[in-house]
Design a protein around this motif. Structure first.
Motif, PDB file in Angstrom:
ATOM      1  N   GLY A  73      48.218  51.734 120.337  1.00 54.01           N
ATOM      2  CA  GLY A  73      49.860  51.614 120.835  1.00 54.01           C
ATOM      3  C   GLY A  73      47.986  53.075 122.384  1.00 54.01           C
ATOM      4  O   GLY A  73      48.877  53.610 123.330  1.00 54.01           O
ATOM      5  N   CYS A  74      47.182  53.484 122.115  1.00 53.56           N
ATOM      6  CA  CYS A  74      46.238  53.979 122.250  1.00 53.56           C
ATOM      7  C   CYS A  74      46.116  53.533 124.199  1.00 53.56           C
ATOM      8  O   CYS A  74      45.560  52.146 124.049  1.00 53.56           O
ATOM      9  CB  CYS A  74      44.761  54.899 121.934  1.00 53.56           C
ATOM     10  N   THR A  75      45.772  53.823 125.178  1.00 48.91           N
ATOM     11  CA  THR A  75      44.525  53.686 126.152  1.00 48.91           C
ATOM     12  C   THR A  75      42.960  53.828 125.705  1.00 48.91           C
ATOM     13  O   THR A  75      42.756  55.285 125.033  1.00 48.91           O
ATOM     14  CB  THR A  75      44.558  54.906 127.030  1.00 48.91           C
ATOM     15  N   VAL A  76      41.947  53.020 125.914  1.00 52.56           N
ATOM     16  CA  VAL A  76      40.787  53.340 124.985  1.00 52.56           C
ATOM     17  C   VAL A  76      39.911  53.357 126.056  1.00 52.56           C
ATOM     18  O   VAL A  76      39.693  52.324 127.587  1.00 52.56           O
ATOM     19  CB  VAL A  76      40.833  51.758 124.345  1.00 52.56           C
ATOM     20  N   ILE A  77      38.736  53.543 126.472  1.00 51.43           N
ATOM     21  CA  ILE A  77      38.167  53.505 127.412  1.00 51.43           C
ATOM     22  C   ILE A  77      36.499  53.528 126.031  1.00 51.43           C
ATOM     23  O   ILE A  77      36.516  54.139 125.011  1.00 51.43           O
ATOM     24  CB  ILE A  77      37.275  55.586 127.687  1.00 51.43           C
ATOM     25  N   ALA A  78      35.747  52.679 127.190  1.00 49.02           N
ATOM     26  CA  ALA A  78      34.964  51.496 125.656  1.00 49.02           C
ATOM     27  C   ALA A  78      33.908  51.919 125.790  1.00 49.02           C
ATOM     28  O   ALA A  78      33.765  51.309 127.356  1.00 49.02           O
ATOM     29  CB  ALA A  78      35.258  50.399 125.323  1.00 49.02           C
ATOM     30  N   GLY A 128      42.320  44.390 128.701  1.00 46.49           N
ATOM     31  CA  GLY A 128      43.681  44.720 128.826  1.00 46.49           C
ATOM     32  C   GLY A 128      43.727  45.437 129.388  1.00 46.49           C
ATOM     33  O   GLY A 128      42.992  46.454 130.240  1.00 46.49           O
ATOM     34  N   GLU A 129      45.055  45.571 130.227  1.00 43.66           N
ATOM     35  CA  GLU A 129      45.204  46.853 131.144  1.00 43.66           C
ATOM     36  C   GLU A 129      45.254  48.759 130.011  1.00 43.66           C
ATOM     37  O   GLU A 129      44.967  49.247 131.202  1.00 43.66           O
ATOM     38  CB  GLU A 129      46.597  46.903 131.412  1.00 43.66           C
ATOM     39  N   ARG A 130      44.812  48.387 128.900  1.00 44.09           N
ATOM     40  CA  ARG A 130      44.938  49.358 128.671  1.00 44.09           C
ATOM     41  C   ARG A 130      43.405  50.113 127.825  1.00 44.09           C
ATOM     42  O   ARG A 130      42.973  50.797 127.490  1.00 44.09           O
ATOM     43  CB  ARG A 130      45.858  49.903 126.799  1.00 44.09           C
ATOM     44  N   LEU A 131      42.278  49.523 128.457  1.00 44.28           N
ATOM     45  CA  LEU A 131      41.363  49.225 127.938  1.00 44.28           C
ATOM     46  C   LEU A 131      40.276  49.044 129.055  1.00 44.28           C
ATOM     47  O   LEU A 131      40.816  48.227 129.698  1.00 44.28           O
ATOM     48  CB  LEU A 131      41.053  47.793 127.168  1.00 44.28           C
ATOM     49  N   HIS A 132      39.706  50.074 129.417  1.00 51.30           N
ATOM     50  CA  HIS A 132      38.604  50.470 130.474  1.00 51.30           C
ATOM     51  C   HIS A 132      37.178  50.218 130.172  1.00 51.30           C
ATOM     52  O   HIS A 132      37.250  51.522 128.861  1.00 51.30           O
ATOM     53  CB  HIS A 132      38.932  51.974 130.887  1.00 51.30           C
ATOM     54  N   LEU A 133      36.229  50.131 130.342  1.00 52.57           N
ATOM     55  CA  LEU A 133      34.498  49.784 129.762  1.00 52.57           C
ATOM     56  C   LEU A 133      33.812  50.417 130.728  1.00 52.57           C
ATOM     57  O   LEU A 133      34.357  50.401 132.261  1.00 52.57           O
ATOM     58  CB  LEU A 133      33.916  48.890 129.771  1.00 52.57           C
ATOM     59  N   HIS A 134      33.251  51.006 130.707  1.00 51.67           N
ATOM     60  CA  HIS A 134      31.761  52.418 130.358  1.00 51.67           C
ATOM     61  C   HIS A 134      30.372  52.092 130.392  1.00 51.67           C
ATOM     62  O   HIS A 134      30.172  51.808 128.948  1.00 51.67           O
ATOM     63  CB  HIS A 134      32.588  53.606 130.546  1.00 51.67           C
ATOM     64  N   ASP A 135      29.503  52.559 130.836  1.00 53.68           N
ATOM     65  CA  ASP A 135      28.497  51.952 130.545  1.00 53.68           C
ATOM     66  C   ASP A 135      27.907  52.835 129.364  1.00 53.68           C
ATOM     67  O   ASP A 135      26.937  52.685 128.592  1.00 53.68           O
ATOM     68  CB  ASP A 135      27.474  51.631 131.559  1.00 53.68           C
ATOM     69  N   GLY A 136      28.272  54.190 129.228  1.00 52.59           N
ATOM     70  CA  GLY A 136      28.139  55.388 128.765  1.00 52.59           C
ATOM     71  C   GLY A 136      29.042  56.713 128.864  1.00 52.59           C
ATOM     72  O   GLY A 136      30.179  56.329 129.633  1.00 52.59           O
ATOM     73  N   LEU A 137      28.493  57.403 128.524  1.00 52.36           N
ATOM     74  CA  LEU A 137      30.020  58.474 128.501  1.00 52.36           C
ATOM     75  C   LEU A 137      29.107  59.551 129.357  1.00 52.36           C
ATOM     76  O   LEU A 137      29.898  60.538 130.276  1.00 52.36           O
ATOM     77  CB  LEU A 137      30.082  59.446 127.473  1.00 52.36           C
ATOM     78  N   VAL A 138      28.052  59.697 130.301  1.00 51.16           N
ATOM     79  CA  VAL A 138      27.175  60.300 130.837  1.00 51.16           C
ATOM     80  C   VAL A 138      28.250  60.385 132.412  1.00 51.16           C
ATOM     81  O   VAL A 138      28.783  61.753 133.223  1.00 51.16           O
ATOM     82  CB  VAL A 138      26.303  59.682 131.386  1.00 51.16           C
ATOM     83  N   ASP A 139      29.126  59.580 132.767  1.00 52.05           N
ATOM     84  CA  ASP A 139      30.098  59.330 134.107  1.00 52.05           C
ATOM     85  C   ASP A 139      31.600  59.580 134.049  1.00 52.05           C
ATOM     86  O   ASP A 139      32.276  59.198 134.631  1.00 52.05           O
ATOM     87  CB  ASP A 139      29.735  58.594 135.245  1.00 52.05           C
ATOM     88  N   VAL A 140      31.321  59.863 132.456  1.00 51.29           N
ATOM     89  CA  VAL A 140      33.133  60.113 132.375  1.00 51.29           C
ATOM     90  C   VAL A 140      33.754  61.785 131.715  1.00 51.29           C
ATOM     91  O   VAL A 140      33.005  62.578 131.568  1.00 51.29           O
ATOM     92  CB  VAL A 140      33.272  59.361 130.662  1.00 51.29           C
ATOM     93  N   ILE A 197      38.134  56.730 122.515  1.00 46.15           N
ATOM     94  CA  ILE A 197      37.012  56.825 123.461  1.00 46.15           C
ATOM     95  C   ILE A 197      36.754  55.798 122.073  1.00 46.15           C
ATOM     96  O   ILE A 197      36.159  56.663 120.816  1.00 46.15           O
ATOM     97  CB  ILE A 197      36.052  58.170 123.597  1.00 46.15           C
ATOM     98  N   GLU A 198      35.734  54.834 122.337  1.00 42.51           N
ATOM     99  CA  GLU A 198      35.370  54.326 121.258  1.00 42.51           C
ATOM    100  C   GLU A 198      34.328  53.182 121.892  1.00 42.51           C
ATOM    101  O   GLU A 198      34.186  52.798 122.585  1.00 42.51           O
ATOM    102  CB  GLU A 198      36.425  53.232 120.432  1.00 42.51           C
ATOM    103  N   ASP A 199      33.259  52.990 120.587  1.00 37.83           N
ATOM    104  CA  ASP A 199      31.704  52.077 120.529  1.00 37.83           C
ATOM    105  C   ASP A 199      32.314  50.679 120.222  1.00 37.83           C
ATOM    106  O   ASP A 199      30.910  49.931 120.996  1.00 37.83           O
ATOM    107  CB  ASP A 199      30.630  52.699 120.359  1.00 37.83           C
ATOM    108  N   SER A 200      32.699  50.564 119.038  1.00 32.62           N
ATOM    109  CA  SER A 200      32.969  49.194 118.647  1.00 32.62           C
ATOM    110  C   SER A 200      33.584  48.341 118.721  1.00 32.62           C
ATOM    111  O   SER A 200      35.093  49.115 119.197  1.00 32.62           O
ATOM    112  CB  SER A 200      31.933  49.568 117.576  1.00 32.62           C
ATOM    113  N   PRO A 201      33.698  46.556 119.127  1.00 29.72           N
ATOM    114  CA  PRO A 201      35.300  45.953 118.774  1.00 29.72           C
ATOM    115  C   PRO A 201      35.947  46.208 117.602  1.00 29.72           C
ATOM    116  O   PRO A 201      37.453  46.124 118.262  1.00 29.72           O
ATOM    117  CB  PRO A 201      34.264  44.780 119.003  1.00 29.72           C
ATOM    118  N   VAL A 202      35.741  46.571 116.364  1.00 29.23           N
ATOM    119  CA  VAL A 202      36.599  46.991 115.696  1.00 29.23           C
ATOM    120  C   VAL A 202      37.506  48.460 115.644  1.00 29.23           C
ATOM    121  O   VAL A 202      38.641  48.410 115.636  1.00 29.23           O
ATOM    122  CB  VAL A 202      35.811  46.863 114.213  1.00 29.23           C
TER     123      VAL A 202
END
Length: 226
Positions: A182-187, A198-210, A168-173
């Protein structure tokens, strides 16, 4: 029966779990004023998620003062950020609830950050060190984000396959680092927009609903594929 994934959840710290990028911005802005200049918004955004060396290169370039000693600047900022962390650090919305749910389910967790150990120790007074099985700081790796080493190091310490992990990340870096490992990423981008896909990248507006249910199904446990 093998429980649903993920094998582990790997959390970035600044801007992801805690609202600390704002505090870094305060300290860097104060240092710029001590140097007789002003930190531009453009340079501040470019610093997010980068290494200490890159941060101070950007600062000195932005101020037109390339002769400045990055080590003395870094020491001043670290001292100021420690003060701010001790008094003004707050959780990002939804972050504590997600971390609590993941821990309650017995899913291994790691904190994977580009911040140095001394400041991480201050932040852990808020985050609680018992929330993490492994902590990987800037001082624990030879290559920092966007290199995959921090996330590979965390997965190895946990004894799990990084392809079974959710980061779980917030920055492009940071996102680049986790994807390269090789991780799946929630951004959950905060200050800087994320344009990667990408298939392993999932964008969310924040963590409230994650929640943990969100993470399950994104990856299968590594053991199930072996």
């Amino acid at each position: 029966m093998t429980s649903p994934g993920p094998s582990a959840v790997l959390f970035d710290m600044d801007g992801t779990l805690i609202d600390s990028e704002r505090l870094w911005g305060i300290a860097l802005g104060e240092l710029a004023r001590r140097y007789g200049g002003r930190l531009s918004d453009r340079a501040r955004l470019a610093m997010i998620g980068t290494s200490e060396a890159e941060t101070f290169r950007l600062l000195h370039e932005d101020l037109g003062q390339p002769w400045r000693d990055p080590r003395s600047g870094a020491r001043w900022v670290a001292t100021r950020v420690a003060e701010l962390f001790a008094n003004e650090l707050t959780w990002q919305p939804g972050a504590r609830e997600l971390l609590t749910e993941v821990r309650a389910a017995g899913v291994p967790t790691a904190l994977v950050t580009s911040t140095g150990r001394s400041l991480v120790d201050v932040a852990l007074r808020t985050l609680d060190p018992t929330n993490f099985d492994v902590v990987v700081t800037a001082d624990d790796v030879t290559a920092r984000k966007p290199d995959p080493t921090p996330y590979l190091t965390a997965a190895a310490a946990l004894g799990v396959d990084p392809t079974g992990c959710v980061a779980i990340e917030d920055s492009p870096v940071g996102i680049a680092s986790a994807l390269a490992a090789g991780c799946t990423v929630i951004a959950v981008p905060q200050e800087v927009a994320v344009t990667a896909t990408g298939e392993r990248l999932h964008l969310h507006d924040g963590l409230v609903d994650v929640r943990l249910a969100t993470l399950r199904g994104l990856v299968a446990p590594a053991a199930a594929r072996q």
